[in-house]
Structure formats: structure tokens, C-alpha cells
Design an enzyme around this catalytic site. Structure first.
Site, mmCIF file in Angstrom:
data_model
loop_
_atom_site.group_PDB
_atom_site.id
_atom_site.type_symbol
_atom_site.label_atom_id
_atom_site.label_comp_id
_atom_site.label_asym_id
_atom_site.label_seq_id
_atom_site.Cartn_x
_atom_site.Cartn_y
_atom_site.Cartn_z
ATOM 1 N N GLY A 1 0.881 -1.330 0.036
ATOM 2 C CA GLY A 1 -0.131 0.231 0.127
ATOM 3 C C GLY A 1 0.831 1.293 -0.017
ATOM 4 O O GLY A 1 2.272 1.415 -0.090
ATOM 5 N N CYS B 1 1.628 3.143 2.373
ATOM 6 C CA CYS B 1 2.495 3.229 3.664
ATOM 7 C C CYS B 1 3.733 2.764 3.161
ATOM 8 O O CYS B 1 4.981 3.345 3.246
ATOM 9 C CB CYS B 1 2.027 2.535 4.686
ATOM 10 S SG CYS B 1 3.167 2.339 6.018
ATOM 11 N N GLY C 1 0.975 20.449 8.071
ATOM 12 C CA GLY C 1 0.669 19.213 9.256
ATOM 13 C C GLY C 1 1.807 18.207 9.336
ATOM 14 O O GLY C 1 3.139 18.439 9.112
ATOM 15 N N TYR C 2 1.434 16.899 9.306
ATOM 16 C CA TYR C 2 2.564 15.849 9.571
ATOM 17 C C TYR C 2 3.348 15.759 8.334
ATOM 18 O O TYR C 2 4.683 15.730 8.257
ATOM 19 C CB TYR C 2 1.999 14.669 9.549
ATOM 20 C CG TYR C 2 1.128 14.032 10.666
ATOM 21 C CD1 TYR C 2 0.024 14.510 11.151
ATOM 22 C CD2 TYR C 2 1.560 12.758 11.412
ATOM 23 C CE1 TYR C 2 -0.631 14.072 12.297
ATOM 24 C CE2 TYR C 2 0.930 12.314 12.459
ATOM 25 C CZ TYR C 2 -0.107 12.918 12.976
ATOM 26 O OH TYR C 2 -0.834 12.542 13.946
ATOM 27 N N ILE C 3 2.948 15.757 6.983
ATOM 28 C CA ILE C 3 3.627 15.671 5.840
ATOM 29 C C ILE C 3 4.310 16.832 5.630
ATOM 30 O O ILE C 3 5.503 16.943 5.220
ATOM 31 C CB ILE C 3 2.798 15.246 4.585
ATOM 32 C CG1 ILE C 3 2.127 13.916 5.102
ATOM 33 C CG2 ILE C 3 3.433 15.174 3.449
ATOM 34 C CD1 ILE C 3 1.121 13.517 3.891
ATOM 35 N N GLU D 1 1.428 27.641 6.105
ATOM 36 C CA GLU D 1 0.434 27.012 7.026
ATOM 37 C C GLU D 1 -0.725 28.064 7.093
ATOM 38 O O GLU D 1 -0.637 29.143 7.791
ATOM 39 C CB GLU D 1 0.992 26.453 8.449
ATOM 40 C CG GLU D 1 -0.278 25.938 9.216
ATOM 41 C CD GLU D 1 -1.140 24.912 8.723
ATOM 42 O OE1 GLU D 1 -0.758 23.921 8.242
ATOM 43 O OE2 GLU D 1 -2.293 25.060 8.955
ATOM 44 N N ARG E 1 -5.248 14.502 3.349
ATOM 45 C CA ARG E 1 -5.670 13.101 2.503
ATOM 46 C C ARG E 1 -6.957 12.792 2.511
ATOM 47 O O ARG E 1 -7.968 13.233 3.688
ATOM 48 C CB ARG E 1 -4.717 11.830 3.222
ATOM 49 C CG ARG E 1 -3.146 12.147 3.133
ATOM 50 C CD ARG E 1 -2.468 10.754 3.750
ATOM 51 N NE ARG E 1 -2.930 9.792 2.706
ATOM 52 C CZ ARG E 1 -2.297 9.495 1.605
ATOM 53 N NH1 ARG E 1 -1.078 10.371 1.122
ATOM 54 N NH2 ARG E 1 -2.606 8.510 0.927
ATOM 55 N N HIS F 1 19.200 2.940 33.753
ATOM 56 C CA HIS F 1 19.696 4.141 33.789
ATOM 57 C C HIS F 1 21.194 4.128 33.036
ATOM 58 O O HIS F 1 22.110 2.925 33.209
ATOM 59 C CB HIS F 1 20.049 4.654 35.063
ATOM 60 C CG HIS F 1 20.906 6.084 35.230
ATOM 61 N ND1 HIS F 1 20.244 7.061 34.840
ATOM 62 C CD2 HIS F 1 22.304 6.064 35.819
ATOM 63 C CE1 HIS F 1 21.276 8.198 35.105
ATOM 64 N NE2 HIS F 1 22.469 7.430 35.581
HETATM 65 P P1 NAD Z 1 -2.648 17.171 7.786
HETATM 66 O O1 NAD Z 1 -4.228 17.148 7.912
HETATM 67 O O2 NAD Z 1 -1.900 16.595 8.800
HETATM 68 O O3 NAD Z 1 -2.004 18.553 7.736
HETATM 69 C C1 NAD Z 1 -2.527 19.539 6.477
HETATM 70 C C2 NAD Z 1 -2.419 20.968 6.764
HETATM 71 O O4 NAD Z 1 -2.546 21.692 5.790
HETATM 72 C C3 NAD Z 1 -3.091 21.632 7.773
HETATM 73 O O5 NAD Z 1 -2.539 21.714 8.720
HETATM 74 C C4 NAD Z 1 -3.972 22.630 7.279
HETATM 75 O O6 NAD Z 1 -4.382 23.679 8.059
HETATM 76 C C5 NAD Z 1 -2.999 22.952 6.064
HETATM 77 N N1 NAD Z 1 -3.638 23.653 5.004
HETATM 78 C C6 NAD Z 1 -4.740 23.164 4.202
HETATM 79 N N2 NAD Z 1 -5.078 24.025 3.209
HETATM 80 C C7 NAD Z 1 -4.086 24.833 3.163
HETATM 81 C C8 NAD Z 1 -4.019 25.977 2.304
HETATM 82 N N3 NAD Z 1 -4.632 26.371 1.288
HETATM 83 N N4 NAD Z 1 -2.636 26.784 2.520
HETATM 84 C C9 NAD Z 1 -1.932 26.651 3.559
HETATM 85 N N5 NAD Z 1 -2.158 25.555 4.569
HETATM 86 C C10 NAD Z 1 -3.067 24.688 4.233
HETATM 87 O O7 NAD Z 1 -2.452 16.395 6.402
HETATM 88 P P2 NAD Z 1 -1.144 15.877 5.767
HETATM 89 O O8 NAD Z 1 0.275 16.657 6.384
HETATM 90 O O9 NAD Z 1 -1.163 16.172 4.375
HETATM 91 O O10 NAD Z 1 -1.137 14.519 6.316
HETATM 92 C C11 NAD Z 1 -2.351 13.580 5.977
HETATM 93 C C12 NAD Z 1 -2.307 12.426 6.835
HETATM 94 O O11 NAD Z 1 -1.354 11.509 6.761
HETATM 95 C C13 NAD Z 1 -2.256 12.815 8.201
HETATM 96 O O12 NAD Z 1 -3.407 13.257 8.895
HETATM 97 C C14 NAD Z 1 -1.794 11.588 8.990
HETATM 98 O O13 NAD Z 1 -2.860 11.139 9.470
HETATM 99 C C15 NAD Z 1 -1.246 10.931 7.889
HETATM 100 N N6 NAD Z 1 0.414 11.009 8.116
HETATM 101 C C16 NAD Z 1 0.789 10.362 9.270
HETATM 102 C C17 NAD Z 1 2.295 10.543 9.602
HETATM 103 C C18 NAD Z 1 3.160 9.936 10.583
HETATM 104 O O14 NAD Z 1 2.342 9.213 11.346
HETATM 105 N N7 NAD Z 1 4.162 10.486 10.906
HETATM 106 C C19 NAD Z 1 3.155 11.152 8.444
HETATM 107 C C20 NAD Z 1 2.540 11.521 7.352
HETATM 108 C C21 NAD Z 1 1.044 11.400 7.159
#
Ligand code: NAD
Length: 465
Positions: free
Chosen positions: A46, A48, A182-184, A203, A271, A443
Site C-alpha cells: 500500500g 504506507c 501538518g504531518y507531511i 500553513e 488526505r 539508567h
Molecule cells: P494534515 O491534515 O496533517 O495537515 C494539512 C495541513 O494543511 C493543515 O495544517 C491545514 O491547516 C493546512 N492547509 C490546508 N489547506 C491549506 C492552504 N490552502 N494553505 C496553507 N495550508 C493549508 O495533512 P497531511 O500533512 O497532508 O497528512 C495527511 C495525513 O497523513 C495525516 O493526517 C496523518 O494521519 C497521515 N500521516 C501520518 C504521518 C505519521 O504518522 N508520522 C506522516 C504523514 C502523514
């Protein structure tokens, strides 16, 4: 592997071979089920494995190595300027992915799970058609079709990257604009700035990682300002135009408007679940407001012989949540007593330093008016953090006043991704502060910070000033 050309019958059909689908297939086969697993990508694993968690963590590791080499100066060790061979890094990442996918394929084969390549669609309550020909008739099905990056219709210039393209490491652009903190957005901003790109992260909200405990995020952001060139909050990308090889990114914020020039733009604005082209109408299944499939504790949908797991169901889009749900669905299908009744789904952001949490956060406690006692322990007071020269960070333990039941654990610092497992286990086991404070932690280790934070919450901290 069967290419979708014939019509076959099976007890259990699973759509999607990611950490939801392939785990469900393995567990169901172990419990005696005949399983057909369908995925449009030829190889199992997938998003991931192929274009998400695994390649991103490989690239993050490379960026961390580069940072560690720079930081070694503090210890009196100086390396020359690094030479980065993108081809070599790309090859390493591809090999990691290919090796893991081969491993999953081997596991499926050993259990007699049939892997069918093709895009599947429900054409009736007990049948799936496979694009390009063929189909599968089933008694039960599990939907594990995952998610894909959101594409904003207003921002659709050619050549925009999503995490998918960025993780193939096509180049290291001189100037990269990342939309979404966000995360990515954060993880990949750190990767590309580590590889030498001048990164601007834009952001929309007033905070990066909206919704995550600000005490944890602030520590990470302070560190990120040293590597990411531009960090813009409360800024909305309104337009992306391409002029030759350059992108013009128009950003609106309180102070006015600004146009950023970039050689690449990475969209990381969330996503969306892959539920729109599955023929769910033919099953009589409806979606919730977020396009997800509602399920009960058994991971069963409103149609009793159809189950759903992972990003297509409500909750965080995380691989480990999908895999747990997958095991539950397979076990319920096989007649076992099982339920997705987990108390905590740990979350990790692989930034530098890493952020991780499980259970209740202080923000949620305030919102829900839950009375909590919070113990905080700063890493600068921890011997092991000092020996690593990585003292930025803290651990927080939240508990119920009175009996000390652990309600949440959050942390920011080195190895937080590994340490959070102790917090998650504490939550699952219904541990109290006493359990954490009286368990002997080796420790000197970073794990002692959890014990120390619990001692602070219990009012028995020997190392607190
Ligand atoms: P996210 O929801 O974490 O972050 C998206 C961000 O984009 C938000 O903070 C939002 O406010 C911002 N945003 C939206 N529209 C915008 C715009 N026009 N201009 C500026 N900012 C804008 O989504 P993601 O980072 O794409 O990740 C998707 C999902 O994938 C996450 O919710 C998470 O569940 C998963 N993920 C997890 C991991 C991990 O576990 N380490 C890593 C990557 C992704």
C-alpha cells in the site's frame, strides 16, 4: 499473482493490500479463511510501504544523519562538507521498499492468499468486478482501500508535487515551497532542507500541526527555525502559477499579500479516503460527512457481511490503526471474540526532535473539562539526553487526580517515536502513576523521563529542583 481476467469465488475478498488489507489477509488465512486480496498496484504494502511511511522514514533518517554530522562539532568532531548522492539515496530507499514488499508477498504466498492485481469495484452485494476483466464473488469482504492526497481544485498547476512525488526524490530543488504545515508538510520540509533546499513552509492555521499539544509543537518549531528557511503561519495559498520552470505562489496573510518564487511546490494539505469509486451504492452503504465508512467495534459496516478498516473508516489515518482494525475484522469474521476497543492510538510526527503522544492531551482535557494532574520533565535534566547532546524536549504524563490513573502521555525529543510505546502500554493496561514510578527504568536512558514525569505528577520527584 492472478491478473484480473477470470471470475473466481472466495470466502473473503479484501480490497486494498496496504497495512489494513494485507494484515487482514494474513490473519484471516491463519484462522482458516480462503482469501483473495485485490490491489491495483502489483506489489503488496500500500501507500504506507510504497509511497508513505517507509520511504519517508528512510529519507528522514538520511536528513538526521546529515544533522548529526553537523551537530558533532559540539563533541569536538568535525566532518567535511557532506557530498549527497541523490541517486544513491534513491536506490537505498527503493531497495528498502522492494525488500519489505517482497517479504509481505512471501508471507501471503505461504498462507495461500491469492493476490489479484487490478482496480476493484463492488457491482453487487456479493461481487466485485476487476477493471480490465474478471471479478470475484465473495461471502464476506473487507474494504481497505486507503486514502490519497487532497488536491485543491483552485490550486492545480502542472507538476505540483504531493508526498508521492516528493518521496521518489526526483531532485533537490533550490527553492521549495511546501503548502500545509501538518504531518507531511513538516516531515518533508525537514527532509528537503536537510538535503540543501531553501524551504518555505506555508500553513493556513495560527499553529503548525493544528490540534497537537502546543507544549510539544513549540519545542519542535523552535528547532525547525534553524533549518527551514521560512515558516509562515496564518497564511493561505491563493494561487500557484507556472512561468517557465518557476512557480509563483501567491500567499495571503494578515499583513497583506506576498508572492513566493519556487522551483518546486509540494502540496501537503491533507488526505482523503478512497471511498468514492468503489461502487458502495451497489452495496447500499452510505458514507459519513467526511466520506468515510462508519463501522462498529467489530469493524463491521452497516451491511453485516462487509467490513472496513484503515483510512476509509473514521479516526486518524495511521497505518498502525489500520493494522489493528484489520486483525479485529479478520478475527470477528472467523468467529472469534474480538473488538477494536483500544484506549489509545499513538501518534508520531517524525520531525527533529520527534513528537509523540497517546491518550488524552492537555488541550483535550481543557476542552472536555476533564480534571487532570500533569507531570512534566524537561530533557535538559536527564543524564542520557545530555550525553547525546540532545536536551531540547520534555515528557508529560497526565493522570486522574486521586487514584493517579494514567490518562495521557506526550513527549518531544530524541527517540520519542520509540518511547511512546511505554505510554501506550500504560494506557492499555490501565496503569497508574505508581506503576510508572515504581517500575525500574534502566539508567541512563531516555525512558527514565517517563518515570520522572510520573514522579512529578505524583509529587515524589527526587530530581525536580
Ligand atoms: P494534515 O491534515 O496533517 O495537515 C494539512 C495541513 O494543511 C493543515 O495544517 C491545514 O491547516 C493546512 N492547509 C490546508 N489547506 C491549506 C492552504 N490552502 N494553505 C496553507 N495550508 C493549508 O495533512 P497531511 O500533512 O497532508 O497528512 C495527511 C495525513 O497523513 C495525516 O493526517 C496523518 O494521519 C497521515 N500521516 C501520518 C504521518 C505519521 O504518522 N508520522 C506522516 C504523514 C502523514
Amino acid at each position: 499473482m492472478v491478473m484480473g481476467t477470470l471470475r473466481q469465488e472466495t470466502e473473503l475478498a479484501i480490497v486494498g493490500a496496504g497495512p489494513g488489507g494485507y494484515v487482514a489477509a494474513l490473519r484471516a488465512a491463519d484462522l482458516g479463511k480462503e482469501v483473495v486480496l485485490i490491489d491495483e498496484r502489483g506489489d503488496p504494502g500500500g501507500v504506507c510501504l510504497h509511497e508513505g511511511c517507509i520511504p519517508s522514514k528512510t529519507l528522514i533518517h538520511a536528513a538526521e544523519l546529515l544533522e548529526a554530522a553537523r551537530e558533532a562539532k559540539k563533541l569536538g568532531i568535525t566532518f567535511g562538507a557532506p557530498s549527497i548522492d541523490l541517486g544513491g539515496l534513491r536506490k537505498f530507499s527503493r531497495n528498502v521498499v522492494a525488500g519489505l514488499s517482497r517479504g509481505v508477498r512471501g508471507l501471503l504466498k505461504k498462507r495461500g492468499v491469492e493476490l489479484v492485481k487490478g482496480r476493484a469495484r463492488f457491482d453487487g452485494p456479493n461481487s466485485l468486478s476487476i477493471e480490465g476483466g474478471g471479478g470475484v464473488d465473495f461471502r464476506h469482504a473487507i474494504i481497505a482501500s486507503g486514502s490519497r492526497p487532497v488536491r485543491l481544485p483552485s490550486l492545480t498547476t502542472d507538476g505540483l508535487w504531493t508526498s508521492r512525488e516528493a518521496l521518489t526524490l526526483p531532485e533537490s530543488p533550490d527553492r521549495l515551497v511546501v503548502v500545509g504545515g501538518g504531518y507531511i508538510g513538516l516531515e518533508l520540509s525537514l527532509v528537503y532542507s536537510g538535503l540543501g533546499s531553501k524551504v518555505t513552509l506555508v500553513e493556513f492555521s495560527p499553529r503548525f500541526l493544528p490540534g497537537v499539544d502546543p507544549d510539544l509543537v513549540d519545542v519542535m518549531v523552535k528547532s525547525a527555525t534553524r533549518s527551514i528557511d521560512g515558516l509562515m503561519l496564518e497564511s493561505s495559498v491563493k494561487e500557484i502559477a507556472q512561468e517557465g520552470k518557476t512557480y509563483q505562489v501567491r500567499v495571503e496573510h494578515e499583513a497583506g499579500e506576498q508572492t513566493l518564487e519556487a522551483d518546486r511546490v509540494l502540496m501537503a494539505v491533507g488526505r482523503q479516503p478512497n471511498t468514492d469509486d468503489l461502487g458502495l451504492d451497489n452495496l447500499g452503504l452510505s458514507l459519513d460527512d467526511n466520506g468515510r465508512i462508519p463501522v462498529d467495534e467489530d469493524c463491521r459496516t452497516a451491511v453485516p457481511h462487509i467490513f472496513a478498516v484503515g483510512d476509509v473508516t473514521p479516526g486518524p489515518m495511521l497505518a498502525h490503526k489500520a493494522s489493528r482494525e484489520a486483525k479485529v475484522a479478520a478475527e470477528v469474521l472467523a468467529g472469534q471474540k474480538s473488538a477494536f476497543d483500544n484506549r489509545a492510538i499513538p501518534a508520531v510526527v517524525y520531525t527533529s526532535p520527534e513528537i509523540a503522544w497517546a491518550g488524552l492531551t492537555e488541550v483535550e482535557a481543557k476542552e472536555k473539562k476533564i480534571d487532570v494532574t500533569v507531570g512534566r520533565f524537561p530533557l535538559k535534566a536527564l543524564g542520557r539526553a545530555r550525553t547525546l547532546g540532545q536536551t531540547e524536549g520534555l515528557v508529560k504524563v497526565l493522570c486522574r487526580p486521586g487514584d493517579g490513573l494514567v490518562l495521557g502521555v506526550g513527549m518531544v525529543g530524541p527517540q520519542a517515536s520509540e518511547l511512546i510505546a511505554e505510554g501506550t502500554l500504560a494506557l492499555e493496561m490501565g496503569a497508574t502513576l505508581e506503576d510508572l514510578t515504581t517500575t525500574i527504568h534502566p539508567h541512563p536512558t531516555l525512558s527514565e523521563a517517563i518515570m520522572e514525569a510520573a514522579e512529578v505528577a505524583a509529587g515524589s520527584a527526587v530530581h525536580a529542583a
